[in-house]
Design a protein around this motif. Structure first.
Motif, PDB file in Angstrom:
ATOM      1  N   ALA A  26       0.805  -1.226   0.000  1.00 14.94           N
ATOM      2  CA  ALA A  26       0.000   0.000   0.000  1.00 14.94           C
ATOM      3  C   ALA A  26       0.838   1.277   0.000  1.00 14.94           C
ATOM      4  O   ALA A  26       0.548   2.191  -0.780  1.00 14.94           O
ATOM      5  CB  ALA A  26      -0.979  -0.010   1.174  1.00 14.94           C
ATOM      6  N   PRO A  27       1.893   1.407   0.831  1.00 16.10           N
ATOM      7  CA  PRO A  27       2.691   2.642   0.756  1.00 16.10           C
ATOM      8  C   PRO A  27       3.346   2.851  -0.603  1.00 16.10           C
ATOM      9  O   PRO A  27       3.506   3.984  -1.049  1.00 16.10           O
ATOM     10  CB  PRO A  27       3.758   2.444   1.842  1.00 16.10           C
ATOM     11  N   ARG A  28       3.700   1.778  -1.273  1.00 19.32           N
ATOM     12  CA  ARG A  28       4.334   1.903  -2.580  1.00 19.32           C
ATOM     13  C   ARG A  28       3.310   2.240  -3.675  1.00 19.32           C
ATOM     14  O   ARG A  28       3.607   2.974  -4.599  1.00 19.32           O
ATOM     15  CB  ARG A  28       5.076   0.626  -2.927  1.00 19.32           C
ATOM     16  N   MET A  29       2.107   1.717  -3.536  1.00 20.99           N
ATOM     17  CA  MET A  29       1.082   1.964  -4.549  1.00 20.99           C
ATOM     18  C   MET A  29       0.467   3.354  -4.411  1.00 20.99           C
ATOM     19  O   MET A  29       0.156   3.999  -5.401  1.00 20.99           O
ATOM     20  CB  MET A  29      -0.021   0.902  -4.445  1.00 20.99           C
ATOM     21  N   PHE A  30       0.261   3.802  -3.172  1.00 22.49           N
ATOM     22  CA  PHE A  30      -0.448   5.054  -2.924  1.00 22.49           C
ATOM     23  C   PHE A  30       0.456   6.173  -2.401  1.00 22.49           C
ATOM     24  O   PHE A  30      -0.048   7.221  -1.998  1.00 22.49           O
ATOM     25  CB  PHE A  30      -1.591   4.815  -1.930  1.00 22.49           C
ATOM     26  N   HIS A  31       1.766   5.939  -2.354  1.00 17.09           N
ATOM     27  CA  HIS A  31       2.746   6.924  -1.869  1.00 17.09           C
ATOM     28  C   HIS A  31       2.449   7.362  -0.438  1.00 17.09           C
ATOM     29  O   HIS A  31       2.548   8.534  -0.095  1.00 17.09           O
ATOM     30  CB  HIS A  31       2.821   8.130  -2.805  1.00 17.09           C
ATOM     31  N   TRP A  32       2.043   6.385   0.399  1.00 15.32           N
ATOM     32  CA  TRP A  32       1.813   6.635   1.811  1.00 15.32           C
ATOM     33  C   TRP A  32       3.130   6.493   2.555  1.00 15.32           C
ATOM     34  O   TRP A  32       4.052   5.862   2.074  1.00 15.32           O
ATOM     35  CB  TRP A  32       0.839   5.619   2.391  1.00 15.32           C
TER      36      TRP A  32
END
Length: 96
Positions: A59-65
């Protein structure tokens, strides 16, 4: 190697922590989704661990979180969200 050295080994402690996290996340995900899931404890732990991975790694890599540790409250919530997605996928695949 005796049992005392195994129980106090850092790798063993990490495995226990990840198993507890997986169980907690898997159970929480099953509680969020209404309906009954015909899954045992091992499958619930694996689903929770996979959900934590899905939420905290992808998720952090996909959504730049920002990246959180899996044992922070943000990491646990993201892990539960990932496990909820996996519960839904499991329901479609197993038709339960």
């Amino acid at each position: 190697m005796n049992i005392n050295s195994i129980l106090h080994h850092p790798l063993f402690n990490q495995m226990v922590l990840w198993t507890v996290l997986g169980l907690g996340v898997g159970v929480a995900a099953k509680l969020v989704i209404p309906g009954s899931e015909a899954m045992g404890w091992i499958r619930t732990i694996l689903l929770g661990l996979a959900g934590s991975f899905l939420g905290n790694f992808l998720a952090p890599r996909m959504f730049h979180w920002p990246t959180y540790t899996a044992f922070s409250w943000q990491g646990i919530l993201i892990g539960i969200a990932g496990a909820v997605i996996l519960v839904l996928i499991n329901r479609v695949v197993t038709r339960s």
